[in-house]
Design a protein around this motif. Structure first.
Motif, mmCIF file in Angstrom:
data_model
loop_
_atom_site.group_PDB
_atom_site.id
_atom_site.type_symbol
_atom_site.label_atom_id
_atom_site.label_comp_id
_atom_site.label_asym_id
_atom_site.label_seq_id
_atom_site.Cartn_x
_atom_site.Cartn_y
_atom_site.Cartn_z
ATOM 1 N N PRO A 75 0.765 -1.093 0.216
ATOM 2 C CA PRO A 75 0.052 -0.052 0.014
ATOM 3 C C PRO A 75 0.794 1.366 -0.130
ATOM 4 O O PRO A 75 2.040 1.197 0.409
ATOM 5 C CB PRO A 75 -0.792 -0.079 1.279
ATOM 6 C CG PRO A 75 0.111 -0.825 2.232
ATOM 7 C CD PRO A 75 0.963 -1.889 1.296
ATOM 8 N N PHE A 77 -0.421 4.632 0.439
ATOM 9 C CA PHE A 77 -1.311 5.641 1.058
ATOM 10 C C PHE A 77 -0.332 6.444 2.409
ATOM 11 O O PHE A 77 -0.383 7.614 2.277
ATOM 12 C CB PHE A 77 -2.424 5.254 1.721
ATOM 13 C CG PHE A 77 -3.331 6.365 2.470
ATOM 14 C CD1 PHE A 77 -3.908 7.518 1.632
ATOM 15 C CD2 PHE A 77 -3.321 6.381 3.847
ATOM 16 C CE1 PHE A 77 -4.560 8.506 2.414
ATOM 17 C CE2 PHE A 77 -3.889 7.461 4.464
ATOM 18 C CZ PHE A 77 -4.592 8.370 3.756
ATOM 19 N N CYS A 78 0.025 5.336 3.175
ATOM 20 C CA CYS A 78 0.651 6.035 4.264
ATOM 21 C C CYS A 78 2.256 6.568 3.977
ATOM 22 O O CYS A 78 2.622 7.454 4.763
ATOM 23 C CB CYS A 78 1.052 4.769 5.376
ATOM 24 S SG CYS A 78 -0.597 4.227 5.956
ATOM 25 N N LEU A 132 3.356 12.781 14.283
ATOM 26 C CA LEU A 132 3.382 11.710 14.958
ATOM 27 C C LEU A 132 2.429 10.356 14.401
ATOM 28 O O LEU A 132 3.019 9.274 14.109
ATOM 29 C CB LEU A 132 3.151 11.604 16.350
ATOM 30 C CG LEU A 132 3.032 10.520 17.138
ATOM 31 C CD1 LEU A 132 4.623 10.068 17.450
ATOM 32 C CD2 LEU A 132 2.405 10.740 18.690
ATOM 33 N N SER A 133 1.337 10.925 13.931
ATOM 34 C CA SER A 133 0.462 9.838 13.378
ATOM 35 C C SER A 133 0.996 9.380 11.881
ATOM 36 O O SER A 133 0.910 8.242 11.694
ATOM 37 C CB SER A 133 -1.006 10.467 13.335
ATOM 38 O OG SER A 133 -1.130 11.741 12.563
ATOM 39 N N ALA A 136 3.722 6.974 12.651
ATOM 40 C CA ALA A 136 3.211 5.817 13.155
ATOM 41 C C ALA A 136 2.591 4.841 12.034
ATOM 42 O O ALA A 136 2.936 3.700 11.796
ATOM 43 C CB ALA A 136 2.356 6.131 14.279
ATOM 44 N N ALA A 137 2.015 5.819 11.286
ATOM 45 C CA ALA A 137 1.152 4.819 9.943
ATOM 46 C C ALA A 137 2.358 4.361 9.095
ATOM 47 O O ALA A 137 2.227 3.455 8.640
ATOM 48 C CB ALA A 137 0.270 5.929 9.507
ATOM 49 N N ALA A 140 3.911 1.274 10.367
ATOM 50 C CA ALA A 140 3.253 0.144 10.258
ATOM 51 C C ALA A 140 3.233 -0.375 8.717
ATOM 52 O O ALA A 140 3.267 -1.447 8.485
ATOM 53 C CB ALA A 140 1.611 0.420 10.710
ATOM 54 N N GLU A 141 3.231 0.656 7.767
ATOM 55 C CA GLU A 141 3.405 0.290 6.345
ATOM 56 C C GLU A 141 4.649 -0.350 6.060
ATOM 57 O O GLU A 141 5.067 -1.065 5.146
ATOM 58 C CB GLU A 141 3.037 1.580 5.488
ATOM 59 C CG GLU A 141 2.757 1.073 4.186
ATOM 60 C CD GLU A 141 1.812 2.113 3.475
ATOM 61 O OE1 GLU A 141 0.727 2.295 3.879
ATOM 62 O OE2 GLU A 141 2.470 3.055 2.615
ATOM 63 N N ARG A 143 6.627 -2.077 8.181
ATOM 64 C CA ARG A 143 6.691 -3.407 8.633
ATOM 65 C C ARG A 143 6.010 -4.408 7.553
ATOM 66 O O ARG A 143 6.095 -5.375 7.349
ATOM 67 C CB ARG A 143 5.693 -3.636 9.609
ATOM 68 C CG ARG A 143 6.693 -3.103 10.999
ATOM 69 C CD ARG A 143 5.958 -3.095 12.282
ATOM 70 N NE ARG A 143 5.574 -4.529 12.402
ATOM 71 C CZ ARG A 143 6.196 -5.277 13.132
ATOM 72 N NH1 ARG A 143 7.351 -5.183 13.415
ATOM 73 N NH2 ARG A 143 5.669 -6.796 13.386
ATOM 74 N N THR A 144 5.026 -3.642 6.982
ATOM 75 C CA THR A 144 4.066 -4.629 6.185
ATOM 76 C C THR A 144 4.886 -5.028 4.897
ATOM 77 O O THR A 144 4.804 -5.888 4.321
ATOM 78 C CB THR A 144 2.783 -3.922 5.568
ATOM 79 O OG1 THR A 144 2.088 -3.485 6.757
ATOM 80 C CG2 THR A 144 1.775 -4.691 4.750
ATOM 81 N N ARG A 148 6.366 -8.482 2.705
ATOM 82 C CA ARG A 148 6.006 -8.933 1.192
ATOM 83 C C ARG A 148 7.227 -8.901 0.490
ATOM 84 O O ARG A 148 8.330 -9.095 1.021
ATOM 85 C CB ARG A 148 5.170 -7.637 0.727
ATOM 86 C CG ARG A 148 3.587 -7.357 1.274
ATOM 87 C CD ARG A 148 2.944 -6.497 0.632
ATOM 88 N NE ARG A 148 1.729 -6.506 1.205
ATOM 89 C CZ ARG A 148 0.840 -5.816 0.617
ATOM 90 N NH1 ARG A 148 1.064 -5.150 -0.476
ATOM 91 N NH2 ARG A 148 -0.550 -5.467 1.369
#
Lengths: 198, 198
Positions: A75, A77-78, A132-133, A136-137, A140-141, A143-144, A148
């Protein structure tokens, strides 16, 4: 040399009808306080700009052409959110640095004092939460992406993303410190009607 | 009735050597201010607890058995982060609610005043940032799950995750408001040496 009172509200014309005495010591303290804010803003600006440049060159780098069209690099977006948040914070920090230099050199705020104090505190708070958000997002991305095949296709892309996100966190840290200082200035203004009380 | 000064530092024994006069109006204002903080804490607690319960039942629900062992339901890290952050905020809010009720009913803080004021403000700030970053990371992960086959395998899992994350954001919002109020109290304490100045 003009008195601090004359310089309070963005110009010599906005004199208060009941001028109060502010000693040179108070003025020097305010100058030192503003210099500290300036240093924090400069650090925050540097980290955010570095994060933005890292992420932008990463996206448009030769290793990962058309990453945004490819399913492998989704993804997306982040990563864009990280890019946008860092750009916003870098621009805001640049503006605030100019405002700080103006205030230190001329002794007056760019906007009228009441607006300046609330503008600084409000934006510091909101942009600190935004950065910060985004970070953080982005974490998370990132890590994803590692789970993959993205990182096997282009390991440099993942490393550079991680660095950009880490720089974003550093930018947030200094923006957070600045927000505490500008918050203190705002409450001084509520209680004493002047940012001079330190 | 005991004077507010006698009740300042967590008990009647901690009387200041130079007692000051605080009017009943100031005491009433403080009580109203503390009641507002209590309402915000109650709201924050409710949202965080609801988010925690939603996410926990989601993880251990019958629709998605052993989600944490299954590749379909990976990545799992951020969902656990959401769960942990909401649990921490719910526990902290519960403790602070008890402390608020204690303060409103007895007129004295649980810890000595200086510790209480900084404890509240520091924890409000840190936990607000924690909850926001958990929710942002959770949102990024929820987006990822939607792009995989997780949501086709178990749509209820995805819907329940979204609700839990949204409740986390609501909890953060009220914790942020509380942090502004406790920050105001902390600066009042710095400037006046008392939380009574409102």
């Amino acid at each position: 040399m003009r008195s601090p009172q004359a310089l309070r509200n963005g110009g010599a014309d906005n004199r208060s009808p009941t001028p109060r005495f502010h000693s040179t010591v108070a003025e020097q303290k305010l100058r030192r306080f503003n210099s500290l804010i300036l240093v924090f803003r400069l650090t925050s600006f540097s980290f955010s700009l570095a994060s933005f440049v890292f992420m932008l060159t990463n996206i448009h780098g030769s290793d990962s052409p058309h990453w945004y069209d490819s399913d492998t690099f989704r993804p997306k977006f982040c990563i864009r959110f990280v890019l946008a948040a860092n750009a916003i914070v870098a621009l805001y920090s640049l503006f605030e640095m100019v405002a700080s230099v103006w205030e230190i050199s001329r002794g007056a705020t760019v906007f009228p004092e009441v607006i300046q104090v609330w503008f600084d505190f409000g934006h510091d708070q909101v942009f600190a939460y935004l950065l910060l958000s985004a970070s953080a997002a982005g974490t998370a991305e990132a890590r994803t992406l590692k789970e993959r095949d993205t990182c096997t296709v282009s390991n440099a892309f993942c490393v550079q993303s991680d660095i950009a996100i880490a720089l974003g966190y550093a930018g947030f840290l200094f923006l957070g410190f600045t927000s505490l200082l500008s918050g203190f200035r705002a409450v001084c203004f509520i209680i004493n009607g002047s940012r001079f009380h330190l």
